[in-house]
Design an enzyme around this catalytic site. Structure first.
Site, short mmCIF file in Angstrom:
data_model
loop_
_atom_site.label_atom_id
_atom_site.label_comp_id
_atom_site.label_asym_id
_atom_site.label_seq_id
_atom_site.Cartn_x
_atom_site.Cartn_y
_atom_site.Cartn_z
N GLU A 139 0.69 -1.07 -0.12
CA GLU A 139 0.09 0.08 -0.07
C GLU A 139 0.96 1.24 -0.05
O GLU A 139 0.36 2.06 -0.54
CB GLU A 139 -0.87 -0.03 1.20
CG GLU A 139 -2.23 -1.01 1.30
CD GLU A 139 -2.84 -1.00 0.18
OE1 GLU A 139 -3.33 -0.09 -0.29
OE2 GLU A 139 -3.12 -1.91 -0.78
N SER A 410 -45.42 2.92 -15.55
CA SER A 410 -46.75 3.08 -15.26
C SER A 410 -46.88 2.85 -13.67
O SER A 410 -48.20 3.22 -13.19
CB SER A 410 -47.64 2.05 -16.04
OG SER A 410 -47.47 2.44 -17.35
#
Length: 761
Positions: A139, A410
């Site tokens: 990292e 709808s």
């Protein structure tokens, strides 16, 4: 005493003003002379430093420009830093993300947890050395050397990504990632990256390097609903982070980049491949030799098999977000961060919802070209009993029930008809279903035909498109259609819809986007006799010690009367015809009055059914994440069938309540509900597909039966098996699908279609 004449006063005032003017002139002249003298002295002094010709352009001008640009850059940086530093305004910023929450279902059973495990927090010095090295090597190798932003690492990542033509390497330091975890979201925007950089520098000034690393190891998301390496070690390997070996440490360190992609309980090969990359990083960074990592390469880690564990992760993620917001409303003096939360979830209904969606997609998803679905089941008080945000949480944590905004088609029309009833219309009011245009937009019905004069009840039952548009025009009156649509939006807001709902001509037929959870709970207004409620997961909050903190029935938002009860009853009566004789006949429940509305959007991209009974409301959506069209899937097909299957289970053993406007309910017999739980088919469809595991089991059984038949034939050569003997080998073949399930699914009578933005059913 001598009297003074007015002329004497005038003379004195004139003399005073002349004296004042002279003094001002003298002062200005003296000041100007002094300034000129100072300027001449300054010029004489600066002439000593005059640089001309090439020296001026090589040295002086660049320095001057650099100073100007630097000042401008400083002002710009301060402007950009203001939004970032606002995130740190809370004095309790270090505790903003460290909640530890254990979740219970509505009956008090533990269903999962989220957040940091405070009781298991490990001091940094007790983490294994190889775990720390694996994290840093992967990292942020220069973590202890940079000031929060690794400029060299960022530049290296930019070059690598440019050469690869994509994102291959991240440039964020551990401090930047911690800043994102503490203060920001995961959105990929330039604004977030700028804020992240400033917050990283700010963190470096407030915390030591070891404190930053410790917070990162404790708060990073590691997949499986766990935060921190210790929680991940318990989840994946059933041990503390203190005890992980090098292979397990490498697998944990590999999760920081993409915990979903590399989670070992979901994709073990990918997790092992990523762990091997971490081992390469250890050697490349010089933290370990190849000989030291050789054993971990030869004996990769194996995670605990958790495939059979069925935690409602989409629900827990949403409940945890709600809990975070709730904690922010508590007094600042309240410092407790460990909670036990009882939620509204019913695990029986949750499992039924997950099973119904998986069954429908497994059987018919390929025929319909549908890959995803979402559903929400809610009590009439807004408590969410079940939530499915997608087909597979392991493959995607994106919650389609909460975060996805899709066109309702709808299923949006009930808000239009409710607005019409509020403006004087009746369910029996007559509207002419015929051509209509707003500007150059002309809506059309499914089948591109018209029905002539119809009542509002007939229009919603047949899902006619023209009628809602004509209603929006009529309700606008002299002010025009825009005013009518504004009334519809106002009604939707009263129901609890918070989505943007931009004003467009096609809004009455569902062109604007809504979320599944809001749409589902908004429909609860109808069976609630017009009272709108707010969706929520949390029912009760207690501290880890059991002290009560918050209760929904006492502290939650109370229902508000959105529409009159008579209007809600009229709408329920109208919408019940959709289920009984309209587009949602598959949703019919034996002995339980129900109402609802289907919805299908342009090119069949979205298929909905949202319905309710006197006990619950439920919304079901099917579609694809990439907005690709389905194979003519309508709301009356899989969504209605899924709704039926879920609601059958939800009503087992429940006292059926009346549904005002539809009819009285009755107690569903236990034996009848048990039979209904077997998911009876309402209409014919393709036979179910066997899973690969099921097929393998059948093959093994077939081989065993074949072997038994051979053994029997050897021992009883003169006694052949009788017809129907189970030792006879089956010659039946696997069932085959018809060409399309749509052939077995009758299309709705009418639907939504238009020349501009058509909507079906």
């Amino acid at each position: 005493m001598r009297n003074e004449t007015p002329n004497n006063w005038t003379t004195k005032i004139r003399h005073f003003l002349l004296d004042l003017d002279a003094r001002i002139d003298s002062t200005l002249f003296s000041s100007g002379a002094g300034i000129r003298e100072l300027y001449e002295r300054f010029s004489t002094f600066m002439d000593r430093f005059y640089v001309g010709r090439w020296k001026r352009w090589v040295f002086i001008e660049p320095l001057s420009e650099a100073a100007t640009i630097g000042l401008g850059g400083l002002i710009l940086m301060l402007a950009l830093a203001v939004p970032a530093f606002r995130e740190t305004a809370d004095e309790d910023w270090l505790k903003k993300s460290d909640l530890a929450v254990t979740f219970l279902d509505r009956y008090g059973n533990v269903i999962g947890s989220r957040g940091i495990k405070h009781n298991d927090s490990i001091p940094l010095e007790e983490f294994p050395d190889h775990l720390i090295k694996a994290t840093l090597a992967t990292e942020d190798r220069r973590f202890y050397d940079h000031f929060g932003i690794d400029i060299a690492g960022t530049a290296r990542a930019l070059v690598t990504n440019a050469q690869a033509g994509g994102v291959r390497q991240g440039g964020s330091s551990i401090t930047q990632q911690l800043a994102k975890n503490l203060f920001l979201s995961n959105e990929r925007t330039i604004e977030r990256k700028v804020n992240e950089a400033f917050l990283a520098i700010w963190l470096e000034t407030r915390l030591t390097k070891n404190e930053i690393l410790k917070l990162y190891l404790d708060r990073a998301y590691m997949g499986g609903g766990t935060f921190g390496v210790d929680g991940a070690a318990h989840f994946y390997f059933n041990k503390s982070a203190r005890d992980v070996n090098l292979a397990e440490a490498a697998m944990l360190a590999g999760l920081f980049k993409a915990p979903t992609k590399y989670a070992p309980h979901i994709n073990l090969p990918a997790a092992r491949a990523r762990a091997n990359v971490v081992l390469d990083n250890l050697v490349e960074a010089g933290f370990m030799s190849e000989g030291q990592v050789f054993g971990a390469r030869r004996n990769p880690a194996t995670a605990v098999d958790r495939r059979d564990e069925n935690s409602p992760n989409y629900y827990l993620d949403w409940a945890f977000d709600e809990m975070r917001r709730l904690v922010n409303t508590l007094p600042k003096s309240y410092t407790e961060r460990v909670f036990v939360v009882r939620t509204a979830i019913d695990m029986n209904v949750q499992r039924a919802a997950e099973g119904a969606i998986e069954n429908q997609l497994r059987q018919f998803g390929r025929d319909y070209h549908a890959t995803q679905a979402a559903t929400v089941v809610s009590d009439l008080d807004g408590g969410i009993r079940a939530m499915v945000g997608g087909r597979d949480y392991g493959a995607s944590q994106f919650n389609r029930a909460v975060d996805a905004m899709r066109q309702p088609g709808s299923s949006f029309k009930p808000y239009v008809y409710t607005t019409a009833l509020l403006n004087g219309y009746k369910p029996t009011s007559i509207i002419v279903d015929g051509p209509v245009c707003i500007g150059n937009w002309c809506p059309q019905n499914y089948g591109r035909s018209y029905s002539g004069s119809v009542t509002l009840t007939q229009a919603i039952t047949r899902s006619i498109n023209v009628v809602p548009v004509k209603l929006s025009i009529a309700m606008g009156g002299k002010e025009g259609p825009k005013a009518g649509r504004a009334k519809i939006i106002e009604t939707a807001r009263k129901f609890g819809i918070t989505a943007p709902l931009p004003d467009t001509p096609s809004l009455p037929i569902g062109s604007d986007e809504v979320s599944v959870v809001e749409h589902a709970v908004a429909y609860a207004t109808f069976p609630n006799k017009g009272k709108a409620v707010k969706p929520h997961a949390v029912l009760e909050v207690r501290t880890g010690a059991g002290d009560p903190v918050w209760r929904w029935d006492r502290d939650g938002k109370k229902p508000n009367q959105a529409i009159p009860a008579s209007v809600a009853a009229d709408m329920a009566g109208m919408m019940s015809h959709v289920v009984e004789e309209g587009t949602a006949r598959r949703a019919q429940l034996d002995g339980i009055p129900a109402a609802g509305k289907t919805g299908t959007t342009n090119n069949f991209r979205d298929a909905w059914f949202v319905g309710y009974t006197g006990n619950f409301t439920c919304a079901v959506w099917y579609g694809n994440d990439d907005y690709s069209p389905t194979n003519r899937m309508t709301g009356g097909s899989l969504p209605a069938q899924t709704w039926h299957d879920i609601m059958v289970v939800a009503h087992q053993g429940v006292e059926i309540r009346d549904l005002a406007g539809v009819g009285a309910g009755k107690k569903l017999p236990q034996d009848a509900s048990a039979a209904a739980s077997k998911t009876p088919e309402i209409m014919p469809g393709p036979p179910p597909i066997l899973t690969r595991r099921g097929a393998d089991i059948l093959v093994r059984v077939e081989k065993l039966l074949d072997d038994a038949a051979k053994t029997a034939s050897k021992t009883s050569a003169n006694d052949p098996p009788k017809p129907g003997d189970p030792t006879k080998k089956s010659s039946s073949s696997a069932p085959a699908f018809p060409d399309s399930f749509a052939a077995a699914t009758p299309e709705p009578t009418t639907g939504s279609a238009s020349s501009a933005a058509p909507r079906k059913n």
